[in-house]
Write a protein that holds these residues in place. Sequence first.
Motif, PDB file in Angstrom:
ATOM      1  N   GLU A  28       3.003   7.700   4.673  1.00  0.00           N
ATOM      2  CA  GLU A  28       2.423   8.341   5.887  1.00  0.00           C
ATOM      3  C   GLU A  28       3.591   7.607   7.259  1.00  0.00           C
ATOM      4  OE1 GLU A  28      -0.574   9.574   7.715  1.00  0.00           O
ATOM      5  OE2 GLU A  28      -0.452   9.999   5.699  1.00  0.00           O
ATOM      6  N   ASP A  78       0.613  -1.212   0.214  1.00  0.00           N
ATOM      7  CA  ASP A  78      -0.063  -0.094  -0.498  1.00  0.00           C
ATOM      8  C   ASP A  78       1.139   1.232  -0.120  1.00  0.00           C
ATOM      9  OD1 ASP A  78      -2.014   1.551   0.575  1.00  0.00           O
ATOM     10  OD2 ASP A  78      -2.583   0.899   1.502  1.00  0.00           O
ATOM     11  N   THR A  79       0.770   2.413  -1.581  1.00  0.00           N
ATOM     12  CA  THR A  79       2.288   2.726  -1.371  1.00  0.00           C
ATOM     13  C   THR A  79       1.295   4.322  -0.423  1.00  0.00           C
ATOM     14  OG1 THR A  79       0.767   3.067  -3.382  1.00  0.00           O
ATOM     15  CG2 THR A  79       3.184   2.044  -3.330  1.00  0.00           C
ATOM     16  N   ILE A 124       0.060   4.300   2.953  1.00  0.00           N
ATOM     17  CA  ILE A 124       0.102   4.051   3.610  1.00  0.00           C
ATOM     18  C   ILE A 124       2.556   4.802   3.900  1.00  0.00           C
ATOM     19  CG2 ILE A 124       1.123   2.331   5.895  1.00  0.00           C
ATOM     20  CD1 ILE A 124      -1.269   0.854   4.682  1.00  0.00           C
ATOM     21  N   LYS A 125       2.966   4.008   2.865  1.00  0.00           N
ATOM     22  CA  LYS A 125       4.316   4.179   1.999  1.00  0.00           C
ATOM     23  C   LYS A 125       4.408   5.569   3.144  1.00  0.00           C
ATOM     24  CE  LYS A 125       8.186   3.963  -0.213  1.00  0.00           C
ATOM     25  NZ  LYS A 125       9.070   4.278  -1.704  1.00  0.00           N
TER      26      LYS A 125
END
Lengths: 440, 261
Positions: A266, A260-261, A263-264
């Motif tokens: 974050e 999940d980019t 989330i990356k």
Amino acid sequence: MGYLPNFIFLCLLIFGGGFFTRNILRIKRNILLGKEAGRNDQKSERWKHMVRVALGQSKMGVKPVAAALHLVVYIGFILINIELLEIILDGLLGTHRLFAPLLGSIYDFLIGSFEILALLVLIAVIFFWTRRNLVKIERFWKSEMKGWPKRDADYILYFEVVLMLLFLSMNATDALLQQQAAESYIKAGSFPVSQFLTPLFEGLGLEALILLERSFWWAHITGIIIFLNYLYYSKHLHILLAFPNTFYANLDSQGKFSIDTDIKREVMLMLFPEKAATEPESSSPPDKFGASDVFDLKWTQLMNAYSCTECGRCTEVCPANQTGKKLSPRKIMMDTRDRLEEVGININVNKGVFEDDQKQLLNDYISPEELWACTSCNACVEACPVAIDPLSIIMDMRQYLVMEQSAAPQELNAMMGNIENNGAPWPFSNQDRLQWINEK
Amino acid sequence: MSVEVPTLASLQAQGKKAAVVFWVGCAGSFDDRAKKITKAFVKILNHTQTSFAVLGTEESCTGDPAKRAGNEFLFQMQALQNISTLDSYGVTKIVTTCPHCFNTLKNEYPELGGHYKVMHHTQFLKSLIKEGSLKVEGGSYKGKRITYHDPCYLGRANKIFEAPRDLIKKLDAELVEMKACKTKGLCCGAGGAQMFKDAEEGDKEINIERTEQALDTQAEIIAAACPFCNTMMTDGIKNKKQEDEVKIMDVAELIANANNL
């Protein structure tokens, strides 16, 4: 009479084709309710994958008997449809065996081949029915196969029997009419199989024979159009969707789960704020982590659901299912399709807009107990002959449970707490990581 | 026999570098059974004078169990920190005895910026044999009946079926296959974070089912290539009261023992 039959045929074709098109467009609309999947890369690899897995049926061979039977029906289905072209043209133009004068002896060969294929299809279908209903192969009798799924499977077989019998009966009466040199029944075709049906119709008068031949002809083409429209309501949709489904399949290693980019970014902001600035800004911040309903899944996962023909190879190899747990990867796919259909009907009724129905895929269809029983072993993914990925849906739904609801089983919360605090799933201090060196 | 285990930090202090980083993994560092596998592998590395180092206290969970349990946030926290550590030492090549670490490092770290050549220890051992630094003869395993359990994240997920089998064959052992093997291999029951929780209600434990398949082969040794599979199969054998007759061994342990290391 004049052109009345041509007109009726045209109406049948327009109505049948139109209704089918409407439903296919609805499926497309439903599938596109899903999120972007990023599967437009590696075009040539994708074509190869589709040719190998869908057209070439490369994954069917694991079960040789089923593969052979399926191959007969598959080839029969494709080749006999060549005949369909002639039937449609005959119907529209009011001709009879339009291609016969054009193709000469090739025509005889083709009709003869179709008859043999029709017989083979009949035999294969009888075997299929026997395996399903008399031998009762276990995967066809799991709990999710009760009711409509069970009936659907049988209806498909009955459809095929009726269509093949109509095709052969049509030829048998046609051959008799040819022998009697009836008007417009030109001498054409060879009838290696239907010759055995002709005794049934011998002794009938010319008019009765013509009536029967016409009835078989009309019933055959009408049956095909009905069957085509039945697909939309049936698991049999796989005959069409297997192709796009294998084209847009995951071509990466099965062990790579999607990252999940959103989330990356974050995480980068938390850990390395100076580096995070270089990360591309996501177009829209994620409103939800993971999936609790069909809208949260990717469109390819939704297409997976429509492509599933409920053969149960996934469930048969699932370690959780084998040991009596509730999880069945096939049920995950069936539930996803059922929920998506429900959403689709909601949209139809509400003039193109989805009205909240207080339901979702999670809990109303798939329980957390099923999701937590998965070992992520990929056996289901490996077993699917049309590249369906039930595991990705399970993982997306787990992500929702954990990240949105903090609803992981207690022991997993403890495990994750350990990773967070001391960098290992167990409560050991990171400072002790090298103690093994000095142990006996 | 004592082992030489340099850390990346200590090598850097001496101005030296290691050709490969041995990613020990949490099981390999903390689990009593898995620590023996770690030690066996290190003995082989020492024996073959391989230039290697471990991260030691700087190593942290790859995040695999968190990701499979649904915690993508925690996974990425772990991954990005590990990538930062690895990159600070300029690491290019990693070997690991755990298929879960292997899969995550190899397949999931690149998209987060961590690009390394990652090998499973069975692949690495095979390459040591190929380049001639490791010689394997059957010794005590000659003619022994051995079955091999495919770890899901090594086999199906990464299509590594032959490296571990080739190593077992080098022992002059009789390799027998279970009814479910290679692409059809049955999970031991530990994957997807199941290792850390009780199973859902059912009529059997998965590791018992798999152990029964292994026992059906009449093998004297069940070879594994994953610390978690090892634990599950060991529990299964104990449940079947076969622990005196049948041993669960990692492929690295078999190779180390065969060389009297």
